[in-house]
Write a protein that holds these residues in place. Sequence first.
Motif, PDB file in Angstrom:
ATOM      1  N   LYS A  46     -52.004 -15.684  61.542  1.00 13.35           N
ATOM      2  CA  LYS A  46     -50.820 -16.436  61.106  1.00 13.35           C
ATOM      3  C   LYS A  46     -49.886 -15.601  60.234  1.00 13.35           C
ATOM      4  O   LYS A  46     -48.650 -15.635  60.446  1.00 13.35           O
ATOM      5  CB  LYS A  46     -51.257 -17.701  60.379  1.00 13.35           C
ATOM      6  CG  LYS A  46     -50.137 -18.691  60.080  1.00 13.35           C
ATOM      7  CD  LYS A  46     -49.503 -19.230  61.357  1.00 13.35           C
ATOM      8  CE  LYS A  46     -48.695 -20.515  61.082  1.00 13.35           C
ATOM      9  NZ  LYS A  46     -47.713 -20.402  60.048  1.00 13.35           N
ATOM     10  N   PRO A  47     -50.374 -14.835  59.247  1.00 10.36           N
ATOM     11  CA  PRO A  47     -49.445 -13.996  58.477  1.00 10.36           C
ATOM     12  C   PRO A  47     -48.710 -12.973  59.332  1.00 10.36           C
ATOM     13  O   PRO A  47     -47.533 -12.679  59.082  1.00 10.36           O
ATOM     14  CB  PRO A  47     -50.368 -13.312  57.456  1.00 10.36           C
ATOM     15  CG  PRO A  47     -51.520 -14.239  57.293  1.00 10.36           C
ATOM     16  CD  PRO A  47     -51.740 -14.812  58.667  1.00 10.36           C
ATOM     17  N   LEU A  48     -49.377 -12.412  60.333  1.00  9.16           N
ATOM     18  CA  LEU A  48     -48.712 -11.456  61.215  1.00  9.16           C
ATOM     19  C   LEU A  48     -47.646 -12.147  62.054  1.00  9.16           C
ATOM     20  O   LEU A  48     -46.560 -11.584  62.289  1.00  9.16           O
ATOM     21  CB  LEU A  48     -49.741 -10.776  62.117  1.00  9.16           C
ATOM     22  CG  LEU A  48     -50.726  -9.837  61.423  1.00  9.16           C
ATOM     23  CD1 LEU A  48     -51.826  -9.409  62.388  1.00  9.16           C
ATOM     24  CD2 LEU A  48     -50.004  -8.608  60.868  1.00  9.16           C
ATOM     25  N   VAL A  49     -47.925 -13.361  62.519  1.00 12.85           N
ATOM     26  CA  VAL A  49     -46.927 -14.133  63.255  1.00 12.85           C
ATOM     27  C   VAL A  49     -45.740 -14.450  62.364  1.00 12.85           C
ATOM     28  O   VAL A  49     -44.571 -14.276  62.752  1.00 12.85           O
ATOM     29  CB  VAL A  49     -47.555 -15.426  63.814  1.00 12.85           C
ATOM     30  CG1 VAL A  49     -46.483 -16.375  64.352  1.00 12.85           C
ATOM     31  CG2 VAL A  49     -48.566 -15.103  64.907  1.00 12.85           C
ATOM     32  N   ASP A  50     -46.012 -14.908  61.139  1.00 13.77           N
ATOM     33  CA  ASP A  50     -44.938 -15.264  60.212  1.00 13.77           C
ATOM     34  C   ASP A  50     -44.070 -14.062  59.852  1.00 13.77           C
ATOM     35  O   ASP A  50     -42.869 -14.209  59.586  1.00 13.77           O
ATOM     36  CB  ASP A  50     -45.522 -15.871  58.934  1.00 13.77           C
ATOM     37  CG  ASP A  50     -46.156 -17.238  59.171  1.00 13.77           C
ATOM     38  OD1 ASP A  50     -45.852 -17.854  60.220  1.00 13.77           O
ATOM     39  OD2 ASP A  50     -46.952 -17.681  58.321  1.00 13.77           O
ATOM     40  N   ALA A  51     -44.689 -12.871  59.848  1.00 13.72           N
ATOM     41  CA  ALA A  51     -43.946 -11.660  59.510  1.00 13.72           C
ATOM     42  C   ALA A  51     -43.199 -11.078  60.704  1.00 13.72           C
ATOM     43  O   ALA A  51     -42.547 -10.036  60.580  1.00 13.72           O
ATOM     44  CB  ALA A  51     -44.905 -10.613  58.940  1.00 13.72           C
ATOM     45  N   GLY A  52     -43.276 -11.725  61.855  1.00 16.14           N
ATOM     46  CA  GLY A  52     -42.580 -11.259  63.038  1.00 16.14           C
ATOM     47  C   GLY A  52     -43.230 -10.081  63.736  1.00 16.14           C
ATOM     48  O   GLY A  52     -42.592  -9.409  64.546  1.00 16.14           O
ATOM     49  N   ARG A  53     -44.520  -9.848  63.444  1.00 16.03           N
ATOM     50  CA  ARG A  53     -45.193  -8.681  63.994  1.00 16.03           C
ATOM     51  C   ARG A  53     -45.980  -8.997  65.266  1.00 16.03           C
ATOM     52  O   ARG A  53     -46.522  -8.088  65.891  1.00 16.03           O
ATOM     53  CB  ARG A  53     -46.124  -8.080  62.934  1.00 16.03           C
ATOM     54  CG  ARG A  53     -45.390  -7.669  61.661  1.00 16.03           C
ATOM     55  CD  ARG A  53     -46.331  -7.075  60.643  1.00 16.03           C
ATOM     56  NE  ARG A  53     -46.825  -5.766  61.065  1.00 16.03           N
ATOM     57  CZ  ARG A  53     -47.788  -5.101  60.424  1.00 16.03           C
ATOM     58  NH1 ARG A  53     -48.372  -5.643  59.346  1.00 16.03           N
ATOM     59  NH2 ARG A  53     -48.179  -3.917  60.863  1.00 16.03           N
ATOM     60  N   MET A  54     -46.036 -10.266  65.657  1.00 25.46           N
ATOM     61  CA  MET A  54     -46.706 -10.659  66.896  1.00 25.46           C
ATOM     62  C   MET A  54     -45.786 -11.602  67.673  1.00 25.46           C
ATOM     63  O   MET A  54     -46.051 -12.806  67.799  1.00 25.46           O
ATOM     64  CB  MET A  54     -48.066 -11.304  66.604  1.00 25.46           C
ATOM     65  CG  MET A  54     -49.057 -10.374  65.925  1.00 25.46           C
ATOM     66  SD  MET A  54     -50.725 -11.070  65.736  1.00 25.46           S
ATOM     67  CE  MET A  54     -51.297 -11.157  67.444  1.00 25.46           C
ATOM     68  N   PRO A  55     -44.700 -11.078  68.220  1.00 23.79           N
ATOM     69  CA  PRO A  55     -43.690 -11.948  68.848  1.00 23.79           C
ATOM     70  C   PRO A  55     -44.182 -12.706  70.073  1.00 23.79           C
ATOM     71  O   PRO A  55     -43.721 -13.825  70.330  1.00 23.79           O
ATOM     72  CB  PRO A  55     -42.567 -10.973  69.210  1.00 23.79           C
ATOM     73  CG  PRO A  55     -43.214  -9.613  69.250  1.00 23.79           C
ATOM     74  CD  PRO A  55     -44.300  -9.658  68.219  1.00 23.79           C
ATOM     75  N   ALA A  56     -45.088 -12.133  70.852  1.00 22.98           N
ATOM     76  CA  ALA A  56     -45.570 -12.838  72.037  1.00 22.98           C
ATOM     77  C   ALA A  56     -46.338 -14.093  71.640  1.00 22.98           C
ATOM     78  O   ALA A  56     -46.122 -15.184  72.196  1.00 22.98           O
ATOM     79  CB  ALA A  56     -46.443 -11.916  72.879  1.00 22.98           C
ATOM     80  N   VAL A  57     -47.237 -13.960  70.666  1.00 24.58           N
ATOM     81  CA  VAL A  57     -47.991 -15.123  70.187  1.00 24.58           C
ATOM     82  C   VAL A  57     -47.065 -16.112  69.501  1.00 24.58           C
ATOM     83  O   VAL A  57     -47.185 -17.328  69.675  1.00 24.58           O
ATOM     84  CB  VAL A  57     -49.121 -14.672  69.242  1.00 24.58           C
ATOM     85  CG1 VAL A  57     -49.759 -15.877  68.556  1.00 24.58           C
ATOM     86  CG2 VAL A  57     -50.180 -13.887  70.012  1.00 24.58           C
ATOM     87  N   ALA A  58     -46.105 -15.612  68.721  1.00 26.00           N
ATOM     88  CA  ALA A  58     -45.157 -16.497  68.036  1.00 26.00           C
ATOM     89  C   ALA A  58     -44.391 -17.352  69.036  1.00 26.00           C
ATOM     90  O   ALA A  58     -44.182 -18.552  68.821  1.00 26.00           O
ATOM     91  CB  ALA A  58     -44.188 -15.672  67.199  1.00 26.00           C
TER      92      ALA A  58
END
Length: 457
Positions: A46-58
């Motif tokens: 979740k922190p990686l998604v929130d930081a924009g570092r996992m755009p596919a999952v986001a």
Amino acid sequence: MSPVRALLLLVWAALAGCSGADRTPPQATPPVILFAVDGMEWDVLKPLVDAGRMPAVASLMERGSYGYLETMEPTYSPVIWTSIATGKSPAKHGIMHFVYRDGPGKDDVHFYTSGHRKTKAFWNILSEYGNTVDVIGWWMTYPAETVNGVIVSQTNTTGVIEHSEHALWKGTLLPGVEDQVYPPELTSEVMNILADADRSMDSLVTVIFGGVPKPATDFTRLIWEQSLWSFRADAVYARIGERLLKDRATPDVFALYVSGPDVAGHRFWRYAHPEEFWHPPVPADIDAFGGVIDDYYIHVDHIIADVLSHVPTDATVIVISDHGMHVVNPDREFKPDDDPGFRLSGNHLDAPPGVFIAAGSHIAQQPLHELDRMHPVGRMYDVLPTMLALKGIPVGEDFDGHVLHDVIDPAFLKAHPVRTVKTHDDREWEAARRTRMKEAADRTERLEQLKSLGYIN
């Protein structure tokens, strides 16, 4: 549809007719793309998604449903992934651990194989209903079964049993071992991809981690070398999956297993969270390995994006993990001569929940919410019934899970009401299962294979 898939469909139509069961192919629905990610933890994701570092999952989260996936205890990977694949408890499917004993001696310990699984998995059920299915790297798939599609097995080795200090029990592809690939005529192509991955390991590591980390201690050198095989296995499975999708029509269900987040979490939690340990790593090792877990999650995001670039835009996409991960052994000093279990700084034996994410034209969209308010979506047993419902295939009354109605768009369920059948199992499948009750190769041969691949000295 490609000629190969058309031929397989004809073969499976004939085989399904032999059992006398009504397995009329259901109305066509969008393909299901299933990413099975071992050990993925929401507190990392979740922190990686929130930081924009996992755009596919986001993107999947923004247009779909997600939450915790409740797991089982103990969290043995072959047991859980078989439960996910069958929708049934270990008591029903028969895979109880990594290994079983048939006597008191050291040579009486053996790995479970697909022949020990006592009930059908999703690849069997889908095939019998005329669906095409590709399964890449899933647990307990060796020897590869005959399906209406492709299976690339995860193959285990008895060498791991004898040298458990060198590995984490997971399987891989092994040169020279029969029955790892179905249909067998794809074996040469698959093994060429394996050889190419071996040749490109340094460049692969550089792409994932921004360079080859330089261990500052003997302990980090040991755990880094012990982790490379997993990163290699993921690269092989991902390349095979992308090749299949690029060269052939998208199957009705495509499933890809990825092991790296589990291995990275086990071995490098201490470097990502040194403040949680009584004896934190030396600063040089924190600098070198503190980002390994995050970097690998980001790599998984790239794998997801690459796979999805080859499938129709209306595909249903599901991302699951078998369990989460957290700190373990916080009071240990971590030395090379520790027992294998005491070399792990992350673990999951108390069954932290896993990840569930689903998106697609027939998936309900849930509003985004914070991690601390995230709710359980369902249990691991519910994945198969939900997938069958999305494909219009009856759900077994003997399943231990149920369809996740809240995840599926109500309009789809109205147009495709969930049907049930007493069981998908039959005598024909049971008879075929018993022919797979074998191991990968001679024990000595397996040890030589491990040595040649650099897994043991």
